[in-house]
Design an enzyme around this catalytic site. Sequence first.
Site, short mmCIF file in Angstrom:
data_model
loop_
_atom_site.label_atom_id
_atom_site.label_comp_id
_atom_site.label_asym_id
_atom_site.label_seq_id
_atom_site.Cartn_x
_atom_site.Cartn_y
_atom_site.Cartn_z
N MET A 1 35.98 -7.00 -3.44
CA MET A 1 34.76 -6.99 -2.62
C MET A 1 35.11 -7.41 -1.19
O MET A 1 35.70 -8.46 -0.97
CB MET A 1 33.72 -7.95 -3.18
N PHE B 1 24.12 -6.21 -1.36
CA PHE B 1 23.44 -5.28 -0.48
C PHE B 1 24.42 -4.33 0.19
O PHE B 1 25.54 -4.73 0.51
CB PHE B 1 22.66 -6.04 0.62
N SER C 1 26.54 3.13 2.80
CA SER C 1 25.81 3.49 4.01
C SER C 1 26.61 4.43 4.90
O SER C 1 26.04 5.27 5.61
CB SER C 1 25.40 2.23 4.78
N ASP D 1 26.08 0.95 -8.43
CA ASP D 1 25.95 -0.49 -8.25
C ASP D 1 24.83 -1.05 -9.11
O ASP D 1 23.65 -0.76 -8.89
CB ASP D 1 25.68 -0.81 -6.78
N MET E 1 27.19 -6.07 -11.31
CA MET E 1 27.01 -7.36 -10.64
C MET E 1 25.91 -8.08 -11.41
O MET E 1 24.74 -8.14 -10.98
CB MET E 1 26.63 -7.13 -9.17
N ASP F 1 35.37 -2.37 -1.75
CA ASP F 1 33.93 -2.12 -1.74
C ASP F 1 33.22 -3.04 -0.75
O ASP F 1 33.22 -4.26 -0.92
CB ASP F 1 33.41 -2.38 -3.17
N HIS G 1 29.78 -0.48 -11.40
CA HIS G 1 30.11 -1.81 -10.87
C HIS G 1 28.99 -2.77 -11.27
O HIS G 1 27.92 -2.76 -10.66
CB HIS G 1 30.23 -1.69 -9.33
N MET H 1 22.78 -4.22 -10.32
CA MET H 1 22.44 -5.58 -9.89
C MET H 1 21.26 -6.08 -10.72
O MET H 1 20.30 -5.35 -10.95
CB MET H 1 22.08 -5.58 -8.41
N SER I 1 28.76 5.33 -2.86
CA SER I 1 27.85 4.48 -3.63
C SER I 1 26.43 4.99 -3.49
O SER I 1 25.88 5.02 -2.38
CB SER I 1 27.93 3.04 -3.12
N HIS J 1 30.06 5.95 -7.34
CA HIS J 1 30.00 4.50 -7.55
C HIS J 1 28.55 4.09 -7.82
O HIS J 1 27.65 4.40 -7.04
CB HIS J 1 30.55 3.80 -6.30
C1 DX5 Z 1 27.45 -4.17 -2.53
C2 DX5 Z 1 27.85 -3.00 -3.36
C3 DX5 Z 1 28.47 -1.89 -2.60
C4 DX5 Z 1 27.58 -1.26 -1.58
C5 DX5 Z 1 28.47 -0.90 -0.44
O1 DX5 Z 1 27.16 -5.25 -3.35
O2 DX5 Z 1 28.77 -3.37 -4.37
O3 DX5 Z 1 28.98 -0.90 -3.47
O4 DX5 Z 1 26.93 -0.10 -2.02
O5 DX5 Z 1 27.66 -0.47 0.60
P1 DX5 Z 1 28.25 -0.25 2.06
O6 DX5 Z 1 29.31 0.80 1.94
O7 DX5 Z 1 27.07 0.20 2.82
O8 DX5 Z 1 28.80 -1.57 2.52
ZN ZN Z 2 29.78 -1.70 -5.57
#
Ligand code: DX5
Ligand code: ZN
Length: 223
Positions: free
Chosen positions: A139, A145, A202, A37, A70, A179, A68, A39, A10, A35
């Site tokens: 999820m 985050f 991360s 994200d 959100m 995820d 993805h 938001m 990600s 990936h």
């Molecule tokens: C969170 C995201 C994830 C995020 C995962 O809302 O959808 O994709 O990047 O991050 P880690 O792997 O650090 O939990």
């Molecule tokens: Zn994600």
Amino acid sequence: MASEFKLAPSILSADFADLQTALTQCEEGGAHWIHVDVMDNQFVPNLTIGPPVVKSLRPKTNKFLDVHMMVIEPEKLVEPFAKAGANLITFHIESTDDPQSVIDLIKSTGTQVGISVKPYTPLSDIEPFYDQIDLILVMSVEPGFGGQGYIDESTERIQAIRQKLNEMCLQDRVLIEVDGGIKLHNAKEVIDAGANVLVAGSAVFGTEDPVQTIKDFYNLGNQ
Ligand code: DX5
Ligand code: ZN
């Protein structure tokens, strides 16, 4: 299972001022997917990436771009992300009263379609759509985050979805992606539960050597 396992780093945890480096690291490490994200600061309390960023990434990589969303009103962003070059667009079941129309809209763009489910949303909410989609995004943290801890109950949810897909003879058509909080130490558990695709933010970009970390994930999955 091992041969089907894919890692989707990600870029949420990458340096937004240097996404080219993140792409290069994914190439060198051999990650299958990227990936992305998305938001909107409404569905989740964070604001990140829009279609222009995907458009800029598209000519820089041949990797599968896994978007993805959100966001509320996901139908408004489907065409922009499809035109920008997304390979798969996932929306949240909690973000719409009319999931069927969002599925139909994504399909109409020629893009693959995924449905995501938050950690405490009943799986029965997404089950009616299993035979129409390409991917279920489970999820394993509350969306919003990177860097949160894996919610342990997610493993049972993955197992339940795997069992249901098998019962419905959809195991070869629908992927399970997981995820949130995926690290080297729990990746095997998640794969063994039935996941086909692991998202890692991360755990990849928060390490000293993301290329080696991507390789380490694949080595785990192949054990
Ligand atoms: C969170 C995201 C994830 C995020 C995962 O809302 O959808 O994709 O990047 O991050 P880690 O792997 O650090 O939990
Ligand atoms: Zn994600």
